[in-house]
Design a protein around this motif. Structure first.
Motif, PDB file in Angstrom:
ATOM      1  N   LEU A  65      -2.513 -20.654  79.490  1.00  0.00           N
ATOM      2  CA  LEU A  65      -2.639 -19.582  78.469  1.00  0.00           C
ATOM      3  C   LEU A  65      -1.729 -19.654  77.537  1.00  0.00           C
ATOM      4  O   LEU A  65      -0.364 -19.530  78.039  1.00  0.00           O
ATOM      5  N   VAL A 623      -2.737 -11.292  85.901  1.00  0.00           N
ATOM      6  CA  VAL A 623      -3.239 -12.261  84.726  1.00  0.00           C
ATOM      7  C   VAL A 623      -4.751 -12.065  84.359  1.00  0.00           C
ATOM      8  O   VAL A 623      -5.017 -12.257  83.101  1.00  0.00           O
ATOM      9  N   ALA A 641      -3.325 -10.382  79.198  1.00  0.00           N
ATOM     10  CA  ALA A 641      -3.107 -11.729  79.109  1.00  0.00           C
ATOM     11  C   ALA A 641      -3.573 -12.589  78.028  1.00  0.00           C
ATOM     12  O   ALA A 641      -2.995 -13.708  77.782  1.00  0.00           O
ATOM     13  N   LEU A 647       1.389 -11.511  77.953  1.00  0.00           N
ATOM     14  CA  LEU A 647       1.228 -12.292  79.025  1.00  0.00           C
ATOM     15  C   LEU A 647       2.521 -12.426  79.678  1.00  0.00           C
ATOM     16  O   LEU A 647       2.629 -12.178  81.019  1.00  0.00           O
ATOM     17  N   HIS A 651       2.696 -11.849  83.807  1.00  0.00           N
ATOM     18  CA  HIS A 651       2.729 -13.073  84.750  1.00  0.00           C
ATOM     19  C   HIS A 651       3.989 -12.613  85.641  1.00  0.00           C
ATOM     20  O   HIS A 651       4.075 -12.998  86.623  1.00  0.00           O
TER      21      HIS A 651
END
Length: 740
Positions: A65, A623, A641, A647, A651
C-alpha cells in the motif's frame, strides 16, 4: 480431563491430521510429563494449538500500500469457510474448557443476583404520558411501559419476547399525544429492526410494517397521521447491496399511517453513503428540519417549509417547494429544531464546548441573523430540551451531569438539583406541556426516574430501582493523572471503603476514548461483583471522548489517536505505581468495540503494565478495518489506509500489525459475536491467532471466544450478560488473583 477438554482434544487432533502437509512453526521446548527434575526435551512436532494456527496461516498474504509492504499472515481467517469455522469452534471450546476449570462455583449465582437488579431505560414524554423501558428480576429483556398521569399500567405495552426468544426492543418513538408508538424489534443482537406501530389505547399492532429499519429514527407529525423515518435501501432501490444489506445509504422517508410502506415518499437522500439523516418537526407541523450527520465531527442542517396552511401541505420537497440548505460544508457539529416560530441551533462552531443560537427559520441561511442565546460555558453541552418558555441544558461539569435552566432569550433561570454526582441517562421533554423526564444514576446510586415541569420546578420521583446491596461498604473516589504530554486525565474508581494503600489491591480498569462518547459515573451492576470481592473498579476519561467538548474529541481521533493510548497507559501505570493502589501483576483491563481497539493497543504497547485483559468485539486490523461493512462509517474518526497520508498513523498503532514475536504478553481473552453487525469478527480471529503464534508457546495464555446468536452488545439478554461476566471475572481472577 474434563468432558469439555476431551472434546477439545479430539477436535484439535482432527485438525492436526489435516495439517500433516503444512509447514510447522519453529520447534519449541517443553517439559516432559514424566520429567520430575524440571529438565526439558526437544519437541519436533507443533502442539495442537500451533497446528491449528499453522493451517490458518496458509492464507497469508503481503499487501503493498502506497509503497509499503504490509504482511497479513492470517488473511484466511477473514472469510467464512470450513477451515475458519473449525478454527473458531476449536478455539472457543479451548476457552470454555479452561474457564470451566478456573471459575468460582458461586460466581454465576452471585452475578445472576446482581444483574437481576432492575433497569430503567431512557424515558420519553408525550403529552400527559410518560414512556420508559424497565426490567425487573429474572426477566430476560426490558419491556416498554406507559405512565398515564400518575398511574403506571401494570402490563407492559411492548414485550419483545412476544416476538421471539432472542428478540429485543431496539428503539421506540411515541406520537406527540402518546396515542401511537413506532418501535423497532430485532433478533439475535443484530439490530436489524423491523418498524411496527402500536395503538397505545387498544393495544393493537397496526398494519404498518417497515423492514430495513436498523438504527432508525421516527418523527411524528403532530396531527399523528404520519411520520418521517429513516431506513436502508430495499432490493431494487439505489444503494442496495445483497451481500451487505442495512449497511450504507440511509435515507429519510415519509409514511402516511395506514398506507402501503412500498409507496412511501423519499424526503431526503444524503450526499454520502455513510451519512445519517434525522428529522425534527415544528409544533404546528409546518417546518421540517433535517439534521444530517456526517460522522462524529461534521453535520448539516436543511429546512423544508411544508406550507403555512394546514390544507394541502407538502410532505416531501419538490421543484415547486425545494429544500433549503442552512448549514453545509462546515467542519463542525450542528443540531437544530423549530419551536414557536424560531429555529434553535446547538453547535460547536466557534465554541468547542457548544453554544445555543436562534434565528427566524425563513432567514436561517443568513448567518448574520443568528443570535447567540446560551454562550459556551465551562462544561460541554450534552443535551438540550426546549419546553414552553424555557431552555433546559444538560452539560458535563468535571465529568458529571449538571442541568441548568434558561429563558428563551438566554437569561439564566436556575438549576435542577440532581440527587448527587452521577450521570443523566434519560433527558426528554414535551415542548408544549413543559414537562420533562430525567433518568439519573451514579456508581453508588441505582437508577431513578424523575419528572420536572417548567411550573413545578422540582424533581418528582416516578420510579426507582430497588436493591439490598450495601452501598455504605463502598466509596467513589476521583483522581487526575498526567498523560505523556502533561494533559490531565480524569479517573473514577469505586472501591471498598477501607481500601488499603499498600499496592495490594486487585484493579479492573476500563476506558473508551473515541467517537465523542462521554463516560460518566453511572450505575454499573457488574462492577458491584468485583468491588464486593475486594477489587477496585476504575474508569478513565480519555481524549477522543466528549467529556470536555470537541477539542477533547479531536485531540484523540484521526492522527491524534495515539494520545488516547498514551492517556490510558498513564492511568494504568499510575494505578500500579505512585497511587499505591495496586501493582502491575494485580491489574486487569477491559473494553469493547473502540474500547477493544484500546485494549489491543495496550497489549502491544505496554504489555508489562498489567497482568490480564478481556477485549470484546474490538477492532484490531486498522489497515483493513474499513473493508468490513459498516466500517466506512468510521473513516471520519480513524482515517483510511487508502489515503497515503493516513496509512502511516493507522499502521503504526494497528494492534494486529504491532504484535512482535518473543514478547512477554499478559493473559488475554478476546471475545466476539457471530451476529455483530458493527465490528466484524475477523478482527478477533486474526488478532488472537497472531498473538498465540507470537508467544512461541504450545499453550499460551491467549484465548478466543465467539458468542452465538448475539451481536455487538445491544439487546443482550440478561442470562447472556451473566454468562459474559462469568467469563470476564473467571478469567481475570485466574491471573490477578481472587479475593483474599
Amino acid at each position: 480431563m474434563t468432558p469439555a477438554m476431551t472434546a477439545l482434544r479430539l477436535t484439535l487432533l482432527w485438525l492436526a491430521a489435516l495439517l500433516s502437509s503444512c509447514g510447522s512453526p519453529a520447534p519449541v521446548r517443553e517439559a516432559s510429563e514424566g520429567d520430575t527434575t524440571g529438565g526439558e526435551v526437544q519437541r519436533t512436532e507443533p502442539s495442537e494449538l500451533q497446528a491449528l494456527n499453522a493451517r490458518a496461516r496458509q492464507g497469508a498474504v503481503t499487501d503493498t500500500l502506497h509503497g509499503v509492504e504490509i504482511p497479513d499472515p492470517y488473511r484466511g481467517l477473514e472469510t467464512e469457510s470450513e477451515g475458519t469455522r473449525a478454527w473458531i469452534d476449536a478455539q472457543t471450546a479451548r476457552t470454555n474448557a479452561r474457564l470451566s476449570e478456573w471459575g468460582d462455583p458461586g460466581a454465576a449465582a452471585r452475578l445472576d443476583t446482581l444483574l437481576s437488579i432492575g433497569t430503567i431505560g431512557e424515558p420519553q414524554v408525550a403529552g400527559e404520558r410518560l414512556f420508559y423501558t424497565k426490567r425487573e428480576g429474572d426477566r430476560e429483556q426490558p419491556a416498554l411501559y406507559v405512565r398515564d398521569g400518575e398511574r403506571l399500567r401494570d402490563a407492559p405495552l411492548i414485550d419483545p419476547l412476544t416476538y421471539g426468544e432472542r428478540a429485543a426492543l431496539d428503539w421506540y418513538y411515541p406520537s406527540p399525544s402518546g396515542r401511537y408508538i413506532a418501535f423497532g424489534i430485532s433478533s439475535d443482537g443484530d439490530e436489524r429492526s423491523t418498524l411496527r406501530v402500536l395503538d397505545v389505547d387498544s393495544g393493537a399492532i397496526l398494519s404498518d410494517v417497515i423492514e430495513h429499519a436498523k438504527w432508525s429514527a421516527v418523527t411524528w407529525l403532530h396531527a399523528e397521521d404520519g411520520f418521517y423515518y429513516r431506513r436502508y435501501p430495499r432490493e431494487g432501490e439505489p444503494g442496495y447491496d445483497a451481500e451487505a444489506p442495512d449497511t450504507y445509504h440511509m435515507r429519510l422517508f415519509f409514511h402516511r399511517l395506514g398506507s402501503d410502506p412500498a409507496e412511501d415518499s423519499l424526503a431526503f437522500a444524503p450526499g454520502e453513503s455513510t451519512d445519517f439523516p434525522s428529522a425534527a418537526i415544528s409544533e404546528d407541523d409546518r417546518w421540517l428540519v433535517i439534521n444530517n450527520f456526517r460522522g462524529w465531527s461534521r453535520s448539516e442542517i436543511f429546512l423544508f417549509d411544508r406550507g403555512r396552511a394546514r390544507r394541502g401541505r407538502a410532505n416531501v420537497p419538490s421543484e415547486e417547494r425545494p429544500l433549503s440548505a442552512v448549514v453545509t460544508d462546515q467542519d463542525h457539529l450542528y443540531s437544530a429544531g423549530v419551536h414557536h416560530g424560531r429555529l434553535y441551533v446547538t453547535t460547536n462552531d466557534g465554541a468547542p464546548r457548544y453554544r445555543i443560537l436562534a434565528v427566524d427559520p425563513a432567514r436561517a441561511a443568513d448567518r448574520a441573523r443568528w443570535q447567540e442565546l446560551v454562550p459556551e460555558g465551562a462544561g460541554a453541552i450534552e443535551g438540550v430540551e426546549i419546553l414552553r418558555d424555557r431552555i433546559v441544558v444538560h452539560s458535563i461539569d468535571d465529568i458529571a451531569s449538571r442541568v441548568r435552566i434558561y429563558r428563551l432569550d438566554g437569561q439564566p433561570d436556575g438549576e435542577i438539583e440532581l440527587p448527587g454526582r452521577g450521570e443523566i441517562f434519560g433527558f426528554d421533554g414535551d415542548a408544549e406541556t413543559g414537562r420533562m423526564a430525567i433518568g439519573f444514576s451514579s456508581f453508588v446510586h441505582p437508577p431513578q426516574l424523575f419528572t420536572w415541569t417548567t411550573r413545578q420546578r422540582t424533581l418528582a420521583p416516578v420510579d426507582q430501582v430497588e436493591t439490598d446491596f450495601d452501598f455504605a461498604s463502598v466509596a467513589l473516589s476521583q483522581a487526575r493523572v498526567r498523560s505523556a504530554d502533561g494533559t490531565e486525565i480524569n479517573v473514577y474508581y469505586v472501591h471498598p471503603r477501607e481500601m488499603p494503600r499498600d499496592g495490594s489491591n486487585r484493579v479492573l480498569l476500563t476506558g473508551y476514548g473515541g467517537f465523542n462518547v462521554s463516560l460518566l459515573p453511572g450505575f454499573q451492576r457488574n462492577a458491584l461483583y468485583w468491588v464486593e470481592r475486594g477489587g477496585v473498579y476504575a474508569v478513565a476519561n480519555l481524549r477522543g471522548g466528549g467529556e470536555h467538548g470537541e477539542e477533547w474529541h479531536r485531540a484523540g481521533n484521526l492522527a491524534n489517536k495515539e494520545r488516547v493510548f498514551e492517556d490510558f497507559e498513564a492511568v494504568i501505570r499510575w494505578l500500579g505505581g505512585e497511587s499505591n493502589i495496586s501493582r502491575p501483576e494485580r491489574i486487569a483491563i477491559t473494553g469493547g468495540s473502540n474500547g477493544g481497539l484500546l485494549m489491543g493497543a495496550m497489549i502491544t504497547r505496554a504489555p508489562d503494565a498489567f497482568r490480564a485483559t478481556v477485549s470484546n468485539v474490538g477492532l484490531y486490523d486498522m489497515v483493513r478495518y474499513h473493508r468490513f461493512p459498516p466500517a466506512e462509517l468510521w473513516i471520519t474518526e480513524y482515517g483510511s489506509a487508502d489515503d497515503a497520508a493516513q496509512l502511516p498513523w493507522l499502521h503504526a498503532y494497528s494492534p494486529y500489525h504491532r504484535v512482535r514475536d518473543g514478547v512477554s504478553y499478559p493473559a488475554i481473552l478476546i471475545t466476539t459475536a457471530d451476529h455483530d453487525t458493527r465490528v466484524h469478527w475477523a478482527h478477533s480471529t486474526k488478532f488472537a491467532a497472531r498473538l498465540q503464534e507470537a508467544t512461541g508457546e504450545p499453550d499460551p495464555s491467549v484465548y478466543f471466544h465467539m458468542e452465538q446468536q448475539q451481536g455487538h452488545g445491544a439487546g443482550m439478554r440478561r442470562s447472556d450478560s451473566v454468562a459474559r461476566y462469568v467469563r470476564l471475572f473467571s478469567f481475570i481472577e485466574r491471573f490477578v488473583g481472587g479475593p483474599s
